[in-house]
Design an enzyme around this catalytic site. Structure first.
Site, PDB file in Angstrom:
ATOM      1  N   LYS A 140       0.861  -1.192   0.000  1.00 50.29           N
ATOM      2  CA  LYS A 140       0.000   0.000   0.000  1.00 50.29           C
ATOM      3  C   LYS A 140       0.887   1.227   0.000  1.00 50.29           C
ATOM      4  O   LYS A 140       2.028   1.175   0.437  1.00 50.29           O
ATOM      5  CB  LYS A 140      -0.874   0.009   1.246  1.00 50.29           C
ATOM      6  CG  LYS A 140      -2.099   0.869   1.127  1.00 50.29           C
ATOM      7  CD  LYS A 140      -3.240   0.096   0.500  1.00 50.29           C
ATOM      8  CE  LYS A 140      -4.417   0.966   0.203  1.00 50.29           C
ATOM      9  NZ  LYS A 140      -5.596   0.174  -0.181  1.00 50.29           N
ATOM     10  N   ASP A 180      -6.881   4.397  -4.657  1.00 51.53           N
ATOM     11  CA  ASP A 180      -7.565   4.289  -3.362  1.00 51.53           C
ATOM     12  C   ASP A 180      -8.189   5.680  -3.150  1.00 51.53           C
ATOM     13  O   ASP A 180      -8.337   6.439  -4.125  1.00 51.53           O
ATOM     14  CB  ASP A 180      -6.571   3.924  -2.245  1.00 51.53           C
ATOM     15  CG  ASP A 180      -7.264   3.397  -0.969  1.00 51.53           C
ATOM     16  OD1 ASP A 180      -7.578   2.206  -0.915  1.00 51.53           O
ATOM     17  OD2 ASP A 180      -7.501   4.186  -0.035  1.00 51.53           O
TER      18      ASP A 180
HETATM   19  N1  GLU Z   1      -7.294   0.267  -2.918  1.00 49.54           N
HETATM   20  C1  GLU Z   1      -8.050  -0.913  -3.223  1.00 49.54           C
HETATM   21  C2  GLU Z   1      -8.084  -1.822  -2.009  1.00 49.54           C
HETATM   22  O1  GLU Z   1      -8.149  -1.337  -0.901  1.00 49.54           O
HETATM   23  C3  GLU Z   1      -7.610  -1.576  -4.518  1.00 49.54           C
HETATM   24  C4  GLU Z   1      -6.190  -2.013  -4.584  1.00 49.54           C
HETATM   25  C5  GLU Z   1      -5.759  -2.546  -5.954  1.00 49.54           C
HETATM   26  O2  GLU Z   1      -6.559  -2.618  -6.860  1.00 49.54           O
HETATM   27  O3  GLU Z   1      -4.573  -2.870  -6.061  1.00 49.54           O
HETATM   28  O4  GLU Z   1      -8.116  -3.013  -2.075  1.00 49.54           O
END
Ligand code: GLU
Length: 459
Positions: A140, A180
């Site tokens: 992340k 996100d």
């Molecule tokens: N931010 C999204 C999550 O919390 C998607 C992450 C992604 O697609 O890599 O899962």
């Protein structure tokens, strides 16, 4: 000879002591990381029975390794605003766990972003990604940058500077960021443009959530919200309930919220409220999702603007008040810790039947306890909102083979994935004598796959 129950009792004490010890280490190492500690504490809480049954996890010190990110990168993001003034933000990428695949997870641009927030999200992502059944590890990132009120050019310059540093650490087989909160199609476009310029190569698979013209996948935009509803639908069916004619409240008005509302409405639900960080709207006649989409497309507009087209709707300027609206199904799709004990009790008094987390960690552990002790169906984020990252992995698969699937193909795969996640959570909970507890089921199902792989890979 000790009796079996006595033996189990001492085993349980031993495991609980061990899990407490792990939490002590995490607290000592990260004393100020409130959200990260919260996520780890909640997770450890689910693991007692799996550790009693499988001593190998303790023997291999799996948890000690799992709670420590493989890599934490922080960097300076300098950029010039429209007045010619230099601004500086802090960028992050946490590469948490790569046991089952390259790091995968979104980027969040929001003033609240900190090491703690990125680590809590990265930690959750490990198990969420594991639940999808796809080969993706957990990561992340983001920045404490506030996109609100910034011009297009400012956003572009920020994204270019952010990617100039981030590009050193990512790649289609290393780490694949996505969106996100605060990072959508526009930001991903600027990030991709800069990555291409810097690397000198066209690696479509380095980011997901891309625009359709340069490697994005049909169905990715809708996937987190639609996936949330596919999961809820399975859960309700199992309890002889249905979304049809049910009253639904969905917090937030971003990507997750919009498509959760759209799918819930298409299944016959009456969605009566949604929100942003300033306040919420209540529309007795049912929220018009097209209007919400239109309001959000105008980046500077707030949800209050919904009233311009729907004079019957009401606006309230306290977003947490949304949980005082009576509903059958509550879908927190805004942000972390939006439902605490007070809001949970309010929902309970108003007769809520099911709560599912579209956002990441929107319910505090106290709130979850309220729901669980009163037998309210409760579905945790890492299972419910896994559809987004699952569709991202489908985007990666299309990029690798240089093909594009139709919306229907992606959506059918998404439905299948969400069904499997639901079944695996139910099964894992049953296998460890916690029938009906989807929190424990999701944590165990997510954990065991990663843990077993770590053991296979050796130290
Ligand atoms: N931010 C999204 C999550 O919390 C998607 C992450 C992604 O697609 O890599 O899962």
């Amino acid at each position: 000879m000790p009796t079996k129950t006595k033996k189990n009792h001492t085993e349980q004490e031993k495991v609980e002591k061990y899990l407490d010890y792990i939490l002590t280490i995490v607290k000592r190492r990260n004393p100020h990381e409130k959200e990260f500690l919260q996520a780890v504490k909640m997770f450890l809480h689910s693991l007692t029975s799996v550790f009693i049954k499988n001593p190998k996890y303790m023997e291999h010190n799996i948890l000690e390794r799992m709670v420590e990110p493989e890599r934490v990168i922080t960097f300076q993001v300098p950029w010039v605003d429209d007045h010619g003034k230099m601004q500086v933000n802090r960028g992050y990428r946490v590469q948490f766990n790569s046991a089952i695949g390259p790091y995968k997870g979104g980027l969040r641009f929001h003033p609240s972003v900190s090491t703690s927030i990125v680590k809590f999200l990265g930690f959750e992502q490990i198990f969420k990604n594991s639940l999808t059944g796809q080969p993706i590890g957990g990561g992340k990132g983001g920045a404490d940058f506030n996109p609100k009120g910034k011009s297009n050019n400012e956003i572009m310059r920020f994204c270019q500077s952010f990617m100039t540093e981030l590009a050193k650490y990512i790649g289609p087989d290393i780490d694949i960021p996505a969106g996100d909160i605060g990072v959508g199609k526009r930001e991903l476009g600027y990030l991709f443009g800069q990555y291409k310029r810097i690397s000198g190569q066209y690696h479509a698979g380095v980011l997901t959530g891309k625009g359709l013209s340069y490697g994005g996948s049909l169905g990715r935009t809708e996937a987190t919200g639609y996936g949330t509803i596919y999961f809820v639908d399975e859960m309700l069916k199992d309890a002889d309930l249905s979304l049809e004619d049910s009253t639904v409240v969905v917090s937030g008005s971003g990507n997750v919220s919009i498509y959760a509302m759209e799918k819930a409405i298409s299944l016959g639900a009456n969605v009566v409220a949604c929100s942003d960080s300033d306040g919420y709207i209540y529309d007795e006649n049912g929220i018009n999702v097209e209007t919400v989409k239109k309001v959000k497309e105008q980046n500077s507009d707030r949800i209050h603007a919904y009233l311009k087209e729907h004079q019957d709707a009401k606006y309230f300027s306290d977003c947490s008040g949304i949980w005082s609206i009576p509903c059958d199904v509550a879908l927190p799709c805004a942000t972390q810790n939006e439902i605490d004990r007070v809001e949970a009790n309010q929902l309970l008094v108003n007769g809520v039947k099911a709560v599912a987390e579209g956002a990441n960690m929107p319910c505090t552990s106290e709130a979850i306890r309220v729901f669980q002790t009163h037998d309210i169906l409760f579905a945790p984020a890492k299972a419910v909102n896994a559809g987004g990252v699952a569709a991202s992995a489908l985007e990666m698969a299309q990029n690798s083979s240089r093909i594009s699937w139709s919306f229907e193909e992606v959506d059918t795969m998404l439905q299948e994935i969400m069904k499997n996640i639901y079944t695996n959570c139910v099964q894992a909970a049953e296998n460890y004598n916690h029938s009906g507890n989807l929190v424990i089921g999701a944590d165990i199902a997510g954990f065991t796959k990663v843990a077993d792989t770590m053991i296979e890979h050796g130290a």
